[in-house]
Motif scaffolding. Structure first.
Motif, PDB file in Angstrom:
ATOM      1  N   ASP A 183       0.759  -1.100   0.096  1.00 23.59           N
ATOM      2  CA  ASP A 183      -0.076  -0.009  -0.040  1.00 23.59           C
ATOM      3  C   ASP A 183       1.027   1.186  -0.208  1.00 23.59           C
ATOM      4  O   ASP A 183       0.227   2.307   0.140  1.00 23.59           O
ATOM      5  N   SER A 184       2.080   1.121  -0.246  1.00 20.99           N
ATOM      6  CA  SER A 184       2.940   2.166  -0.279  1.00 20.99           C
ATOM      7  C   SER A 184       2.815   3.356  -1.412  1.00 20.99           C
ATOM      8  O   SER A 184       2.333   2.888  -2.440  1.00 20.99           O
ATOM      9  N   ARG A 185       3.256   4.633  -1.282  1.00 19.92           N
ATOM     10  CA  ARG A 185       3.143   5.474  -2.442  1.00 19.92           C
ATOM     11  C   ARG A 185       3.956   4.940  -3.329  1.00 19.92           C
ATOM     12  O   ARG A 185       3.676   5.277  -4.621  1.00 19.92           O
ATOM     13  N   ASN A 202       4.656   2.097  -4.387  1.00 21.81           N
ATOM     14  CA  ASN A 202       4.165   0.917  -5.316  1.00 21.81           C
ATOM     15  C   ASN A 202       3.074   1.450  -6.050  1.00 21.81           C
ATOM     16  O   ASN A 202       2.886   0.941  -7.268  1.00 21.81           O
ATOM     17  N   ARG A 203       2.174   2.395  -5.515  1.00 20.27           N
ATOM     18  CA  ARG A 203       1.302   3.018  -6.397  1.00 20.27           C
ATOM     19  C   ARG A 203       1.623   3.725  -7.586  1.00 20.27           C
ATOM     20  O   ARG A 203       1.281   3.488  -8.660  1.00 20.27           O
ATOM     21  N   GLY A 221       3.181   1.339 -10.204  1.00 21.05           N
ATOM     22  CA  GLY A 221       2.103   0.542 -10.960  1.00 21.05           C
ATOM     23  C   GLY A 221       1.520   1.492 -11.896  1.00 21.05           C
ATOM     24  O   GLY A 221       1.163   1.215 -13.259  1.00 21.05           O
ATOM     25  N   ALA A 222       1.341   2.890 -11.649  1.00 15.67           N
ATOM     26  CA  ALA A 222       0.877   3.804 -12.427  1.00 15.67           C
ATOM     27  C   ALA A 222       1.720   4.119 -13.756  1.00 15.67           C
ATOM     28  O   ALA A 222       1.217   4.328 -15.037  1.00 15.67           O
TER      29      ALA A 222
END
Length: 141
Positions: A52-54, A56-57, A60-61
């Motif tokens: 849920d880390s920034r 990782n987000r 992914g984007a």
């Protein structure tokens, strides 16, 4: 002077602390943070981060990220590598141990792994294929 392929791959394989950069979107500068990583010459790079880390987000984007490692002694040398994300997978205690053993003294690995596995929340492995390299050895300027 630029490093040869063998020199840059060997340098990246050493246990440096990397600066990870990823597009932060929305008119913001890239997110750049220190991170442990794993690499063997000729292979792919992988990092471990919170599900849920920034980081990782954003990875992914963006679908890609960069790592930059450097040293200042005995010469000023750096390697930067950028590439596409190959995929993510749940972290395992074995991969956490592999990463910890790369950076910590042998006597500290078990304690760190026990602590991190219980305390850091769900982790993921993100794999990246090195696609673009920038490297240099500036000597002892």
């Amino acid at each position: 002077m630029a490093l040869t392929r063998e020199e840059r791959e060997q340098f990246l394989a050493e246990p440096h602390i990397a600066a990870l950069s990823v597009d932060a979107g929305g008119g913001r500068a890239p997110l750049t943070v220190p991170i442990w990583y794993q690499y063997a010459p000729g292979g792919d790079v992988w990092i471990m981060t919170g599900l849920d880390s920034r980081k990782n987000r954003l990875i992914g984007a963006a679908g890609r990220f960069s790592l930059m490692v450097d040293r200042v002694t005995p010469t000023i040398r750096y390697v930067s590598v950028e590439g596409p994300v190959l995929g993510t997978e749940p972290a395992t205690v074995e991969l956490l141990r592999e990463m910890a053993a790369r950076y910590l003294p042998a006597g500290k690995v078990d304690g760190y792994v026990d602590f991190a596995w219980k305390s850091h929340g769900e982790q993921v492995i993100v794999r990246m294929r090195p696609e673009r390299w920038v490297s240099s050895d500036l000597g002892s300027v």
